[in-house]
Design a protein around this motif. Structure first.
Motif, PDB file in Angstrom:
ATOM      1  N   GLU A 285       0.807  -1.217   0.000  1.00  0.00           N
ATOM      2  CA  GLU A 285       0.000   0.000   0.000  1.00  0.00           C
ATOM      3  C   GLU A 285       0.844   1.273   0.000  1.00  0.00           C
ATOM      4  O   GLU A 285       0.316   2.352  -0.279  1.00  0.00           O
ATOM      5  N   ARG A 286       2.119   1.175   0.333  1.00  0.00           N
ATOM      6  CA  ARG A 286       2.969   2.370   0.417  1.00  0.00           C
ATOM      7  C   ARG A 286       3.489   2.715  -0.980  1.00  0.00           C
ATOM      8  O   ARG A 286       4.298   1.998  -1.548  1.00  0.00           O
ATOM      9  N   LEU A 287       3.008   3.823  -1.519  1.00  0.00           N
ATOM     10  CA  LEU A 287       3.352   4.180  -2.887  1.00  0.00           C
ATOM     11  C   LEU A 287       4.836   4.444  -3.049  1.00  0.00           C
ATOM     12  O   LEU A 287       5.413   4.161  -4.102  1.00  0.00           O
ATOM     13  N   ASP A 288       5.466   5.011  -2.017  1.00  0.00           N
ATOM     14  CA  ASP A 288       6.897   5.271  -2.133  1.00  0.00           C
ATOM     15  C   ASP A 288       7.684   3.962  -2.232  1.00  0.00           C
ATOM     16  O   ASP A 288       8.685   3.871  -2.948  1.00  0.00           O
ATOM     17  N   VAL A 289       7.208   2.919  -1.533  1.00  0.00           N
ATOM     18  CA  VAL A 289       7.860   1.615  -1.610  1.00  0.00           C
ATOM     19  C   VAL A 289       7.646   0.997  -2.986  1.00  0.00           C
ATOM     20  O   VAL A 289       8.574   0.448  -3.587  1.00  0.00           O
ATOM     21  N   VAL A 290       6.416   1.063  -3.491  1.00  0.00           N
ATOM     22  CA  VAL A 290       6.127   0.534  -4.825  1.00  0.00           C
ATOM     23  C   VAL A 290       6.979   1.257  -5.868  1.00  0.00           C
ATOM     24  O   VAL A 290       7.572   0.629  -6.750  1.00  0.00           O
ATOM     25  N   ALA A 291       7.055   2.586  -5.765  1.00  0.00           N
ATOM     26  CA  ALA A 291       7.825   3.367  -6.733  1.00  0.00           C
ATOM     27  C   ALA A 291       9.301   2.998  -6.681  1.00  0.00           C
ATOM     28  O   ALA A 291       9.957   2.849  -7.722  1.00  0.00           O
ATOM     29  N   ALA A 292       9.837   2.824  -5.463  1.00  0.00           N
ATOM     30  CA  ALA A 292      11.254   2.491  -5.324  1.00  0.00           C
ATOM     31  C   ALA A 292      11.557   1.092  -5.829  1.00  0.00           C
ATOM     32  O   ALA A 292      12.519   0.880  -6.582  1.00  0.00           O
ATOM     33  N   ARG A 293      10.738   0.109  -5.452  1.00  0.00           N
ATOM     34  CA  ARG A 293      11.002  -1.276  -5.822  1.00  0.00           C
ATOM     35  C   ARG A 293      10.807  -1.520  -7.320  1.00  0.00           C
ATOM     36  O   ARG A 293      11.425  -2.414  -7.893  1.00  0.00           O
ATOM     37  N   SER A 294       9.951  -0.749  -7.943  1.00  0.00           N
ATOM     38  CA  SER A 294       9.712  -0.912  -9.376  1.00  0.00           C
ATOM     39  C   SER A 294      10.635  -0.054 -10.231  1.00  0.00           C
ATOM     40  O   SER A 294      10.631  -0.171 -11.456  1.00  0.00           O
ATOM     41  N   GLY A 295      11.399   0.828  -9.594  1.00  0.00           N
ATOM     42  CA  GLY A 295      12.311   1.671 -10.343  1.00  0.00           C
ATOM     43  C   GLY A 295      11.685   2.923 -10.911  1.00  0.00           C
ATOM     44  O   GLY A 295      12.315   3.639 -11.690  1.00  0.00           O
ATOM     45  N   LEU A 296      10.437   3.213 -10.525  1.00  0.00           N
ATOM     46  CA  LEU A 296       9.775   4.424 -11.010  1.00  0.00           C
ATOM     47  C   LEU A 296      10.143   5.663 -10.213  1.00  0.00           C
ATOM     48  O   LEU A 296       9.744   6.766 -10.572  1.00  0.00           O
ATOM     49  N   GLY A 297      10.859   5.486  -9.123  1.00  0.00           N
ATOM     50  CA  GLY A 297      11.453   6.610  -8.418  1.00  0.00           C
ATOM     51  C   GLY A 297      10.589   7.255  -7.373  1.00  0.00           C
ATOM     52  O   GLY A 297      10.801   7.090  -6.170  1.00  0.00           O
ATOM     53  N   ALA A 299       6.535   8.632  -5.921  1.00  0.00           N
ATOM     54  CA  ALA A 299       5.104   8.335  -5.947  1.00  0.00           C
ATOM     55  C   ALA A 299       4.401   9.127  -7.040  1.00  0.00           C
ATOM     56  O   ALA A 299       3.462   8.642  -7.677  1.00  0.00           O
ATOM     57  N   ALA A 300       4.877  10.357  -7.279  1.00  0.00           N
ATOM     58  CA  ALA A 300       4.254  11.177  -8.322  1.00  0.00           C
ATOM     59  C   ALA A 300       4.457  10.552  -9.696  1.00  0.00           C
ATOM     60  O   ALA A 300       3.531  10.498 -10.528  1.00  0.00           O
ATOM     61  N   ASN A 301       5.672  10.064  -9.953  1.00  0.00           N
ATOM     62  CA  ASN A 301       5.922   9.411 -11.236  1.00  0.00           C
ATOM     63  C   ASN A 301       5.134   8.123 -11.357  1.00  0.00           C
ATOM     64  O   ASN A 301       4.612   7.791 -12.430  1.00  0.00           O
ATOM     65  N   LEU A 302       5.021   7.379 -10.245  1.00  0.00           N
ATOM     66  CA  LEU A 302       4.212   6.157 -10.239  1.00  0.00           C
ATOM     67  C   LEU A 302       2.769   6.467 -10.612  1.00  0.00           C
ATOM     68  O   LEU A 302       2.171   5.783 -11.443  1.00  0.00           O
ATOM     69  N   ARG A 303       2.207   7.493  -9.986  1.00  0.00           N
ATOM     70  CA  ARG A 303       0.804   7.860 -10.295  1.00  0.00           C
ATOM     71  C   ARG A 303       0.645   8.179 -11.776  1.00  0.00           C
ATOM     72  O   ARG A 303      -0.304   7.733 -12.429  1.00  0.00           O
ATOM     73  N   ALA A 304       1.567   8.997 -12.304  1.00  0.00           N
ATOM     74  CA  ALA A 304       1.457   9.414 -13.704  1.00  0.00           C
ATOM     75  C   ALA A 304       1.597   8.230 -14.652  1.00  0.00           C
ATOM     76  O   ALA A 304       0.815   8.080 -15.599  1.00  0.00           O
ATOM     77  N   ARG A 305       2.588   7.359 -14.399  1.00  0.00           N
ATOM     78  CA  ARG A 305       2.816   6.222 -15.284  1.00  0.00           C
ATOM     79  C   ARG A 305       1.681   5.205 -15.208  1.00  0.00           C
ATOM     80  O   ARG A 305       1.262   4.638 -16.223  1.00  0.00           O
ATOM     81  N   LEU A 306       1.182   4.957 -14.004  1.00  0.00           N
ATOM     82  CA  LEU A 306       0.108   3.982 -13.844  1.00  0.00           C
ATOM     83  C   LEU A 306      -1.167   4.474 -14.504  1.00  0.00           C
ATOM     84  O   LEU A 306      -1.879   3.705 -15.166  1.00  0.00           O
ATOM     85  N   ARG A 307      -1.467   5.744 -14.349  1.00  0.00           N
ATOM     86  CA  ARG A 307      -2.685   6.277 -14.975  1.00  0.00           C
ATOM     87  C   ARG A 307      -2.565   6.236 -16.486  1.00  0.00           C
ATOM     88  O   ARG A 307      -3.530   5.935 -17.193  1.00  0.00           O
ATOM     89  N   ARG A 308      -1.368   6.527 -17.009  1.00  0.00           N
ATOM     90  CA  ARG A 308      -1.179   6.495 -18.457  1.00  0.00           C
ATOM     91  C   ARG A 308      -1.342   5.078 -18.995  1.00  0.00           C
ATOM     92  O   ARG A 308      -1.896   4.861 -20.075  1.00  0.00           O
ATOM     93  N   ALA A 309      -0.860   4.083 -18.241  1.00  0.00           N
ATOM     94  CA  ALA A 309      -0.883   2.699 -18.720  1.00  0.00           C
ATOM     95  C   ALA A 309      -2.227   2.027 -18.516  1.00  0.00           C
ATOM     96  O   ALA A 309      -2.643   1.198 -19.332  1.00  0.00           O
TER      97      ALA A 309
END
Length: 331
Positions: A285-297, A299-309
């Motif tokens: 549930e922790r977006l910063d952890v998801v972003a770090a482990r996936s290499g997206l850096g 949480a903001a980049n994760l949100r943008a990339r996930l919404r785009r995909a």
């Protein structure tokens, strides 16, 4: 579209005279088989084959299909699949076209495989809309259906409620895309593993059209891709990928374009987004952890990339595909 519920999403496959059996097999393999390995309480979909006559000869008469439902079964489907056939110039039968129009009019999702897009266009569903078809038939399609916004170079087109695949093998790509859209990346990846097929080839990849064979073939990207997939959480760059492959960045770009139809950076981003989806589905549930482990850096980049995909925010993706949905996911 298809939801995880006690009532499976209903898929109807229209098998017309001359239909290609491979694409019928793709539809039944992807949507019709039980998936006990997923540990789900019921099937993902409920599939019915529909024919305009009690017996239909398919693929130049190599097969005869009988014992199927009639076209009235289309009226109860949530998704309608229309495979292709070799004789694309010959008009489809009126009952088949009427069934396609009825399904679309009441809001069913429509999929075409390979040249099944000819039937959708003939039914009037594609005027002014994006679609694709097999590259060998692109020019004929343009001449017959000039109002369609044809995209002949891609594997498939997702235009919301109408999705079209470019060729027989691209039907697998589109079907897995639909599984991912309906049930999340984890389920789609599990099905692709059972098929021993690439889990995700983006629809924007180019079709493999005829081209001269190079005198010295490029080496396979397989080892490099496997190496990178194990290090998605690291700050990989295109230069590092090129160094790993012992080639220049320009040569790496050329190999990615030739073998995958995309760029190294686009491939890397797609793999990272897919990993982020799997992490969310598995309960992180922790977006910063998801972003770090996936290499997206971030949480903001994760949100943008996930919404785009996916068209969904992380929270919406979690609500739809996460463990809270009450279904076990693959380990």
């Amino acid at each position: 579209m298809a939801q995880r519920s006690s009532h499976p999403h209903r898929v109807a496959v229209v098998v017309d005279e001359g239909t290609n059996p491979f694409e019928v097999g793709v539809a039944t393999e992807l949507f019709g088989l039980p998936r006990p390995e997923l540990g789900l309480p019921g099937p993902l979909y409920e599939v019915v084959l529909c024919t305009p006559a009690p017996e239909v000869r398919i693929n130049h008469g190599f097969f005869v299909m009988a014992g199927t439902a009639g076209l009235d079964a289309v009226d109860g489907a949530d998704t309608l699949v229309v495979p292709g056939r070799p004789d694309n110039i010959a008009p489809r039968s009126a009952p088949v076209l009427d069934a396609i129009r009825r399904a679309h009019a009441r809001g069913a999702r429509i999929l075409s495989f390979c040249t099944g897009s000819f039937a959708l266009a003939e039914a009037g569903l594609l005027d002014g809309r994006r679609a694709t078809t097999h590259w060998m038939w692109a020019e004929a399609f343009r001449q017959l259906h000039p109002r369609v916004r044809l995209e002949p170079d891609v594997l498939f087109v997702d235009d919301g409620d109408i999705l079209t695949a470019a060729g027989s093998a691209a039907a697998l790509d589109l079907g897995l895309h639909v599984l991912r859209r309906d049930h999340g990346a984890e389920i789609a990846n599990a099905v692709s593993r059972r098929l021993v097929f690439a889990a995700h080839r983006d629809g924007g990849q180019k079709q493999f059209v005829e081209r001269p064979v190079p005198e010295v073939p490029d080496e396979s990207l397989g080892p490099l891709l496997a190496w990178a997939q194990e290090r998605l959480g690291e700050p990989l760059t295109v230069a590092e990928l090129a160094a790993r492959a012992a080639v220049s960045p320009a040569t790496l770009h050329r190999r990615f374009r030739t073998q995958l139809g995309t760029t190294p950076l686009a491939w890397l981003t797609g793999e990272r987004v897919a990993l982020a989806c799997r992490l969310i589905e598995r309960g992180e549930e922790r977006l910063d952890v998801v972003a770090a482990r996936s290499g997206l850096g971030t949480a903001a980049n994760l949100r943008a990339r996930l919404r785009r995909a996916t068209g969904l925010s992380p929270s919406a993706y979690r609500r739809r595909f996460g463990p809270a949905a009450g279904e076990p996911l693959m380990a």
